[in-house]
Design an enzyme around this catalytic site. Structure first.
Site, PDB file in Angstrom:
ATOM      1  N   HIS A  57       0.526  -1.226   0.052  1.00 14.15           N
ATOM      2  CA  HIS A  57       0.317   0.120   0.153  1.00 14.15           C
ATOM      3  C   HIS A  57       0.891   1.291   0.180  1.00 14.15           C
ATOM      4  O   HIS A  57       0.249   2.180  -0.705  1.00 14.15           O
ATOM      5  CB  HIS A  57      -0.742  -0.508   1.366  1.00 14.15           C
ATOM      6  CG  HIS A  57      -2.074   1.375   1.405  1.00 14.15           C
ATOM      7  ND1 HIS A  57      -3.183   2.000   0.264  1.00 14.15           N
ATOM      8  CD2 HIS A  57      -1.611   2.263   2.838  1.00 14.15           C
ATOM      9  CE1 HIS A  57      -2.866   3.096   1.454  1.00 14.15           C
ATOM     10  NE2 HIS A  57      -2.343   3.053   1.746  1.00 14.15           N
ATOM     11  N   HIS A 115       3.659   6.730   5.517  1.00 13.93           N
ATOM     12  CA  HIS A 115       2.896   7.350   5.863  1.00 13.93           C
ATOM     13  C   HIS A 115       1.507   6.890   6.233  1.00 13.93           C
ATOM     14  O   HIS A 115       1.202   7.946   7.672  1.00 13.93           O
ATOM     15  CB  HIS A 115       2.217   7.971   4.161  1.00 13.93           C
ATOM     16  CG  HIS A 115       0.571   6.995   4.029  1.00 13.93           C
ATOM     17  ND1 HIS A 115       0.699   6.118   3.502  1.00 13.93           N
ATOM     18  CD2 HIS A 115      -0.281   6.395   4.556  1.00 13.93           C
ATOM     19  CE1 HIS A 115      -0.318   5.257   2.516  1.00 13.93           C
ATOM     20  NE2 HIS A 115      -0.742   5.643   3.427  1.00 13.93           N
ATOM     21  N   GLU A 137       0.368   5.666  11.919  1.00 15.39           N
ATOM     22  CA  GLU A 137      -1.121   5.206  13.132  1.00 15.39           C
ATOM     23  C   GLU A 137      -1.055   3.415  12.834  1.00 15.39           C
ATOM     24  O   GLU A 137      -1.128   3.891  14.211  1.00 15.39           O
ATOM     25  CB  GLU A 137      -1.763   5.639  11.918  1.00 15.39           C
ATOM     26  CG  GLU A 137      -3.660   5.588  11.463  1.00 15.39           C
ATOM     27  CD  GLU A 137      -4.021   6.187  12.795  1.00 15.39           C
ATOM     28  OE1 GLU A 137      -3.201   7.544  13.829  1.00 15.39           O
ATOM     29  OE2 GLU A 137      -5.328   6.059  13.408  1.00 15.39           O
ATOM     30  N   ASP A 138      -0.767   3.177  12.073  1.00 18.99           N
ATOM     31  CA  ASP A 138      -0.502   1.561  12.351  1.00 18.99           C
ATOM     32  C   ASP A 138       1.003   0.738  12.818  1.00 18.99           C
ATOM     33  O   ASP A 138       0.542  -0.535  12.817  1.00 18.99           O
ATOM     34  CB  ASP A 138      -0.866   0.682  10.844  1.00 18.99           C
ATOM     35  CG  ASP A 138      -2.525   1.853  10.590  1.00 18.99           C
ATOM     36  OD1 ASP A 138      -2.920   2.373  10.858  1.00 18.99           O
ATOM     37  OD2 ASP A 138      -2.254   1.172   9.427  1.00 18.99           O
ATOM     38  N   ASP A 160      -3.502   8.521  -1.233  1.00 20.96           N
ATOM     39  CA  ASP A 160      -3.610   7.287  -0.331  1.00 20.96           C
ATOM     40  C   ASP A 160      -5.014   6.786  -0.467  1.00 20.96           C
ATOM     41  O   ASP A 160      -5.358   5.704  -0.233  1.00 20.96           O
ATOM     42  CB  ASP A 160      -3.391   7.763   0.918  1.00 20.96           C
ATOM     43  CG  ASP A 160      -3.818   6.977   2.516  1.00 20.96           C
ATOM     44  OD1 ASP A 160      -3.540   5.681   1.840  1.00 20.96           O
ATOM     45  OD2 ASP A 160      -4.613   6.936   2.980  1.00 20.96           O
ATOM     46  N   ASP A 169     -21.486  14.366 -27.529  1.00 18.43           N
ATOM     47  CA  ASP A 169     -19.938  13.831 -27.510  1.00 18.43           C
ATOM     48  C   ASP A 169     -19.394  13.086 -26.846  1.00 18.43           C
ATOM     49  O   ASP A 169     -19.343  13.015 -25.418  1.00 18.43           O
ATOM     50  CB  ASP A 169     -19.153  15.266 -27.408  1.00 18.43           C
ATOM     51  CG  ASP A 169     -19.117  16.338 -26.435  1.00 18.43           C
ATOM     52  OD1 ASP A 169     -18.919  17.680 -26.419  1.00 18.43           O
ATOM     53  OD2 ASP A 169     -20.425  15.388 -25.529  1.00 18.43           O
TER      54      ASP A 169
HETATM   55 MN    MN Z   1      -2.664   4.398   3.932  1.00 19.30          MN
END
Ligand code: MN
Length: 731
Positions: free
Chosen positions: A52, A76, A80-81, A143, A263
């Site tokens: 990712h 990134h 967070e993770d 992202d 069109d």
């Molecule tokens: Mn992400």
């Protein structure tokens, strides 16, 4: 399937294509750091999690962003993770990269739950406000793009939610930033989940006709290239079918079937110079028949998002219309990648130099002309000058407050009763002080208690919004009335003593009336209250009495002298007539007049009341504390205000309005209804408004015989758990 290393090699190759001087050691280090920290985490599709961030970095590289942006894209999701921290990333990759990662993390933590149109614009603004660095938003868009590309492994509910957000928030931002290519892909991917049937209809129709379309596009492309080669204009030409969402919009906006859409094709002619653009236009109009009114010169008049091109629609020999867009290579880069394309030219500039960092985006925004965009710019500029802050309610609504705002400002922005009963606040789940300064993106929760003492004096200094300050001031004026009266009275009496005036002289009816009449006070208590809260001074009050007493003594002397001369006795003035009216109201000096009760304050027997002679409808009875009967109002039309009082036969039911502020929960309505019926009181009307902050405000009209019964009902309601405040409504 490509291995992780192969994907990384592909990324490096892309970066080399646009930025040969990128710091490949640091980029490699960021990749390895992210890979180590995400470890064995897997994505929903079963691939290692690192794919990712690698894909996000790939999109960022295709936007041609700088080396720091690519490192940040790779990192990134680390804060967070994983167990990685801002400090750790700052130490290894520098604060610029760490700041971007932290900015993206903040945006990731934002969870939009609301689906209201007006909230969307706020959310877009907040995204900008939170992204101090434009690279944060560009990475966040990358992202989102990769997540949308891999959305098929998510639950249908999450698919719809993310697709809606993307359509409402991210695609418009990409558009505003001039990133057409990404905007289109985001729109198409969103449509796939928002209207799968419509999306399938269009994509399968496109697929069915693919061969036919390609043959047509190849033929047109050849014709154009041949003509331009003859004219010796260096060119790149290609055709494409318009993207599904733009066809979808045409079908639904104009209620057409797929085959009726006008069109479907667009050709791009990319050349070296602006002069060539106009030459190409002449050549195209020579080759094909132009459709009237479809030529647009966005080179002379760029679009608000800085887009430049010549557009024309023409009809080929076989009667099929198509659009031709003519532009230079530079215009093309801006059309595809917008602000990101410009970022390339910003490399080397210190990112803490806000003025320069934002120069291009400011220029971009100043070019936006429509009203909607104007508002958008205003808010963006506001952010640049740091005077607003956007925060979340616990349910995800956005509230904006002046910069430096505190939980007190937030509480009063919901409702004054919430502010007045506030006992504490949580920000992002943690307890904070009342003077905590709110930051963009904070989730703010207000704790209340009905036994709260109310605001304290120092809140006036802490609150930043004029709304909160004026509500606090009002509270001191109103809720502390008794205290203010007591304080005011003692200050006045002390001053009076000092001046040597006895209290009995002050309260003599003719003196009191004459002194109070030119002021805004109707009673001594009102004057005391004003002295108590500081709106008036005891010195001024005493001075007025001194002046009046002196005048009266003088008049008395003169009158005595006069009386000695002439012994005539004038007839005494008649006392005012008291007349009974049918609704239990006595109106002084007026007989048989129609009485009605003011809707704003709904007085009941036992309330202090005052009458207003209305135009044509008799007398309207207000509570003395009704804002519509304020001293200011009384001064405006002094002749219309009249003394009224309650008669002895008030046996009727009087309708009166209440406002009940509660913490929302189940069964509140039942509890309130029960409390009212226990008091044997009828309900005439009931409305409820729930706020997104978890509060409910009931507006009820009940029928009571007098103040005593009303007080009993109010006490009963107030004692219900989670009821914060019960007030009588006035105006
Ligand atoms: Mn992400």
């Amino acid at each position: 399937m490509a291995t992780v290393e192969q994907r990384y090699q592909h990324l490096e190759k892309t970066i080399r294509g646009s930025n040969i001087s990128a710091d490949f050691n640091q980029i490699r280090a960021a990749f390895e750091y992210a890979q180590a920290h995400h470890g064995s985490q897997l994505r929903r599709d079963g691939t290692p999690y690192i794919t990712h961030p690698l894909n996000v970095a790939q999109i960022v590289a295709e936007m041609r962003l700088d080396s720091e942006s690519i490192q940040a894209a790779l990192l990134h999701d680390c804060i967070e993770d994983t167990d990685s921290t801002y400090e750790d990333i700052a130490k290894r990759f520098g604060t610029a990269v760490a700041d971007i990662v932290e900015g993206v993390t903040k945006l990731t933590r934002v969870h939009w739950t609301t689906m209201e149109e007006e909230q969307m614009e706020n959310l877009r603004k907040m995204l900008f406000a939170m992204s101090r660095d434009i690279r944060v938003i560009l990475i966040k868009i990358a992202d989102r793009l990769h997540n949308m590309r891999t959305m098929e492994y998510q639950t249908p509910e999450k698919q719809r939610k993310k697709a809606f957000e993307t359509m409402e928030i991210y695609a418009p931002i990409a558009h505003r930033l001039g990133m057409q290519k990404i905007k289109w892909e985001l729109e198409d991917l969103s449509l796939k989940y928002l209207d799968p049937i419509g999306y399938d209809e269009i994509t399968s129709a496109l697929q069915e006709r693919q061969e036919e379309y390609e043959a047509f596009m190849d033929r047109v492309q050849e014709e154009i290239v041949r003509r331009l080669d003859e004219l010796k204009i260096e060119n790149t030409v290609y055709g494409r079918v318009k993207h599904p969402y733009s066809i979808y919009r045409k079908m639904y906006a104009q209620d057409k079937t797929f085959d009726e859409v006008y069109d479907l094709f667009a050709f791009r002619v990319i050349v070296n110079t602006v002069a060539d653009c106009y030459n190409v236009l002449g050549a195209i109009h020579d080759l094909y028949k132009p459709v009237l009114g479809r030529f647009k010169d966005y080179i002379a008049m760029p679009k608000p998002n800085m887009y430049q091109s010549l557009h024309t629609t023409v009809i080929g020999d076989d009667g099929i219309p198509f659009e031709v867009q003519i532009r230079t290579y530079e215009m093309h880069a801006i059309a595809e990648y917008g602000v990101a394309a410009h970022w390339k030219y910003k490399q080397g500039i210190q990112s803490d130099n806000k003025e320069q960092t934002y120069e291009w985006i400011r220029r971009l925004l100043e070019n936006q002309e429509d009203a909607d965009a104007e508002d958008f710019i205003h808010n963006l500029k506001v952010d640049m000058f740091d005077d607003e802050v956007y925060v979340f309610t616990p349910r995800g609504d956005v509230t904006n407050l002046p910069a430096g705002a505190t939980p007190i400002d937030f509480a009063y922005s919901i409702h004054s009763a919430i502010g007045n009963s506030m006992t504490g606040a949580k920000v992002n789940g943690r307890m904070v002080g009342f003077d905590y300064v709110l930051h963009n993106g904070d989730i703010v929760e207000i704790l209340t208690s009905k036994s709260a003492k109310g605001p304290s004096r120092d809140w006036m200094q802490i609150a930043k919004s004029s709304e909160a300050r004026s509500k606090i001031r009002q509270w001191f004026k109103k809720e502390r009335r008794d205290e203010n009266i007591a304080n005011g009275r003692s200050a006045f009496e002390a001053e009076l003593k000092h001046a040597g005036i006895p209290m009995s002289a002050v309260v003599a009816p003719d003196i009191l009336e004459k002194v109070l009449k030119p002021t805004s006070f109707n009673t001594l208590d009102e004057m005391y209250a004003a002295i108590g809260y500081g709106g008036y001074t005891a010195q001024k009050a005493v001075h007025r009495f001194q002046v009046e007493l002196a005048a009266q003594q003088k008049a008395e002397k003169a009158a005595k002298a006069e009386a000695a001369k002439t012994a005539d006795n004038k007839p005494k003035p008649q006392p005012p007539k008291r007349t009974r009216s049918e609704k239990g109201i006595i109106v002084e000096g007026l007989s048989n007049c129609l009485v009605k009760f003011a809707k704003c304050c709904t007085p009941v027997p036992g309330d202090d009341i005052i009458g207003f002679i209305t135009r044509g409808y008799g007398v309207s009875v207000h509570r003395k504390d009704c804002p519509n009967a304020s001293p200011e109002h009384q001064k405006e039309e002094p002749g219309r205000w009249i003394t009224v009082s309650w008669g002895e036969d008030t046996h009727l039911n009087y309708a009166t309005a209440l406002e009940v502020v509660c913490k929302d929960r189940n069964n509140l309505l039942v509890d309130i209804s029960t409390a009212i019926s226990v008091c044997k009181v009828g309900v005439a009307n009931l409305n409820v408004r729930t706020t997104s902050d978890g509060f409910a405000i009931f507006y009820l009209t009940i029928n009571v015989t007098d103040r005593q019964q009303l007080d009993a009902v109010m006490t009963k309601i107030h004692n219900i758990p989670d009821v914060i405040k019960v007030t009588r409504t006035a105006a």
